[in-house]
Scaffold this active site. Sequence first.
Site, PDB file in Angstrom:
ATOM      1  N   LEU A  44       0.851  -1.191   0.000  1.00 52.73           N
ATOM      2  CA  LEU A  44       0.000   0.000   0.000  1.00 52.73           C
ATOM      3  C   LEU A  44       0.888   1.243   0.000  1.00 52.73           C
ATOM      4  CD1 LEU A  44      -2.720  -1.008   2.636  1.00 52.73           C
ATOM      5  CD2 LEU A  44      -2.927  -1.040   0.142  1.00 52.73           C
ATOM      6  N   GLU A  59      -8.195   3.588   8.614  1.00 50.31           N
ATOM      7  CA  GLU A  59      -8.750   3.062   7.361  1.00 50.31           C
ATOM      8  C   GLU A  59      -8.593   1.546   7.335  1.00 50.31           C
ATOM      9  OE1 GLU A  59     -10.135   2.176   3.708  1.00 50.31           O
ATOM     10  OE2 GLU A  59      -8.043   1.697   4.172  1.00 50.31           O
TER      11      GLU A  59
HETATM   12  N1  LIG Z   1      -5.658  -0.074  -1.784  1.00 50.05           N
HETATM   13  C1  LIG Z   1      -6.327  -1.207  -1.758  1.00 50.05           C
HETATM   14  O1  LIG Z   1      -7.484  -1.257  -1.366  1.00 50.05           O
HETATM   15  C2  LIG Z   1      -5.663  -2.472  -2.221  1.00 50.05           C
HETATM   16  C3  LIG Z   1      -6.363  -3.697  -2.193  1.00 50.05           C
HETATM   17  C4  LIG Z   1      -5.717  -4.835  -2.660  1.00 50.05           C
HETATM   18  C5  LIG Z   1      -4.431  -4.767  -3.135  1.00 50.05           C
HETATM   19  N2  LIG Z   1      -3.781  -3.576  -3.130  1.00 50.05           N
HETATM   20  C6  LIG Z   1      -2.424  -3.470  -3.690  1.00 50.05           C
HETATM   21  O2  LIG Z   1      -2.493  -3.892  -5.048  1.00 50.05           O
HETATM   22  C7  LIG Z   1      -1.294  -4.610  -5.391  1.00 50.05           C
HETATM   23  C8  LIG Z   1      -1.639  -6.042  -5.762  1.00 50.05           C
HETATM   24  O3  LIG Z   1      -2.670  -6.055  -6.725  1.00 50.05           O
HETATM   25  P1  LIG Z   1      -2.450  -6.505  -8.245  1.00 50.05           P
HETATM   26  O4  LIG Z   1      -3.559  -5.940  -9.043  1.00 50.05           O
HETATM   27  O5  LIG Z   1      -1.046  -6.203  -8.655  1.00 50.05           O
HETATM   28  O6  LIG Z   1      -2.536  -8.089  -8.149  1.00 50.05           O
HETATM   29  P2  LIG Z   1      -3.707  -9.081  -7.658  1.00 50.05           P
HETATM   30  O7  LIG Z   1      -4.958  -8.817  -8.395  1.00 50.05           O
HETATM   31  O8  LIG Z   1      -3.760  -9.106  -6.196  1.00 50.05           O
HETATM   32  O9  LIG Z   1      -3.087 -10.468  -8.117  1.00 50.05           O
HETATM   33  C9  LIG Z   1      -2.905 -10.724  -9.485  1.00 50.05           C
HETATM   34  C10 LIG Z   1      -2.765 -12.222  -9.621  1.00 50.05           C
HETATM   35  O10 LIG Z   1      -4.018 -12.826  -9.313  1.00 50.05           O
HETATM   36  C11 LIG Z   1      -4.190 -13.978 -10.143  1.00 50.05           C
HETATM   37  N3  LIG Z   1      -5.343 -13.731 -11.015  1.00 50.05           N
HETATM   38  C12 LIG Z   1      -5.800 -12.544 -11.498  1.00 50.05           C
HETATM   39  N4  LIG Z   1      -6.898 -12.732 -12.262  1.00 50.05           N
HETATM   40  C13 LIG Z   1      -7.146 -14.069 -12.228  1.00 50.05           C
HETATM   41  C14 LIG Z   1      -8.140 -14.885 -12.808  1.00 50.05           C
HETATM   42  N5  LIG Z   1      -9.110 -14.369 -13.572  1.00 50.05           N
HETATM   43  N6  LIG Z   1      -8.084 -16.199 -12.581  1.00 50.05           N
HETATM   44  C15 LIG Z   1      -7.116 -16.741 -11.833  1.00 50.05           C
HETATM   45  N7  LIG Z   1      -6.141 -16.023 -11.239  1.00 50.05           N
HETATM   46  C16 LIG Z   1      -6.163 -14.697 -11.445  1.00 50.05           C
HETATM   47  C17 LIG Z   1      -2.906 -14.135 -10.926  1.00 50.05           C
HETATM   48  O11 LIG Z   1      -2.063 -14.899 -10.085  1.00 50.05           O
HETATM   49  P3  LIG Z   1      -0.899 -15.849 -10.665  1.00 50.05           P
HETATM   50  O12 LIG Z   1       0.144 -14.913 -11.221  1.00 50.05           O
HETATM   51  O13 LIG Z   1      -0.423 -16.577  -9.452  1.00 50.05           O
HETATM   52  O14 LIG Z   1      -1.532 -16.729 -11.699  1.00 50.05           O
HETATM   53  C18 LIG Z   1      -2.405 -12.692 -11.014  1.00 50.05           C
HETATM   54  O15 LIG Z   1      -1.023 -12.583 -11.251  1.00 50.05           O
HETATM   55  C19 LIG Z   1      -0.391  -4.491  -4.169  1.00 50.05           C
HETATM   56  O16 LIG Z   1       0.387  -3.327  -4.296  1.00 50.05           O
HETATM   57  C20 LIG Z   1      -1.386  -4.347  -3.041  1.00 50.05           C
HETATM   58  O17 LIG Z   1      -0.815  -3.727  -1.893  1.00 50.05           O
HETATM   59  C21 LIG Z   1      -4.373  -2.440  -2.690  1.00 50.05           C
END
Ligand SMILES: NC(=O)c1ccc[n+]([C@@H]2O[C@H](COP(=O)([O-])OP(=O)(O)OC[C@H]3O[C@@H](n4cnc5c(N)ncnc54)[C@H](OP(=O)(O)O)[C@@H]3O)[C@@H](O)[C@H]2O)c1
Length: 186
Positions: free
Chosen positions: A25, A32
């Site tokens: 984050l 929050e």
């Molecule tokens: N501010 C907020 O509210 C908040 C909330 C959540 C996260 N975050 C931040 O967001 C970042 C992470 O999020 P991100 O968008 O990079 O990644 P993410 O959505 O958490 O993870 C992506 C991974 O999910 C799997 N995936 C995605 N779509 C899929 C599907 N349709 N079917 C199967 N597997 C699927 C894949 O894993 P594999 O590569 O293993 O196949 C993909 O690489 C971090 O920085 C975190 O701190 C912030």
Amino acid sequence: MSAKSTLNLIAAACENMGIGANGSLPWRLKKEMAYFTTMTSKVKDPTKLNAVIMGRKTWDSIPDKYKPLSDRLNIVLTHNVDSVKEKAPKEVVVVPSIDEAITHIEGRDDVESTWVIGGSSIYEAAMAHPNCGKIYLTEIQKSFDCDTFFPHIDKQQFQVVDEEAIPSERQTEGDITYYFRVYRKL
Ligand SMILES: NC(=O)c1ccc[n+]([C@@H]2O[C@H](COP(=O)([O-])OP(=O)(O)OC[C@H]3O[C@@H](n4cnc5c(N)ncnc54)[C@H](OP(=O)(O)O)[C@@H]3O)[C@@H](O)[C@H]2O)c1
């Protein structure tokens, strides 16, 4: 569709709709974070728990001492189910799609409601899904350098609603202000 498989999204986004940077984050907002924990954990029926659905990178971003997220059924989405399952605690459910997550939830009697907790592509899939309910979006009144973003919210499809239990006034933590907003899918 049963109430427990309605997908409610919860996220915090800054002014440029950023939600993450370098796998974590971009901000530290204790109140929050407490709101996130309360919203995703609270149940009407004390014998039940809520499910949280997240992408594998969001799962990886949670510090070891906080995972699995307590008092919630943790469901992780990945294309590599076996290898993620191998490393995760055994109570964590690992599935290859949002529909498999819903099927798992439908098959359990102990789940009350379902929260989609990110990241980007999981939010996007949940917003487009017929089971999508509401988006609980914390709107942070500041810009941060981000590499991960909340998807575009189509205002023809999602409308801001008032919810009695959600504070509508501006929140302040240090020099950061934000609002708890609720959008309902029309
Ligand atoms: N501010 C907020 O509210 C908040 C909330 C959540 C996260 N975050 C931040 O967001 C970042 C992470 O999020 P991100 O968008 O990079 O990644 P993410 O959505 O958490 O993870 C992506 C991974 O999910 C799997 N995936 C995605 N779509 C899929 C599907 N349709 N079917 C199967 N597997 C699927 C894949 O894993 P594999 O590569 O293993 O196949 C993909 O690489 C971090 O920085 C975190 O701190 C912030």
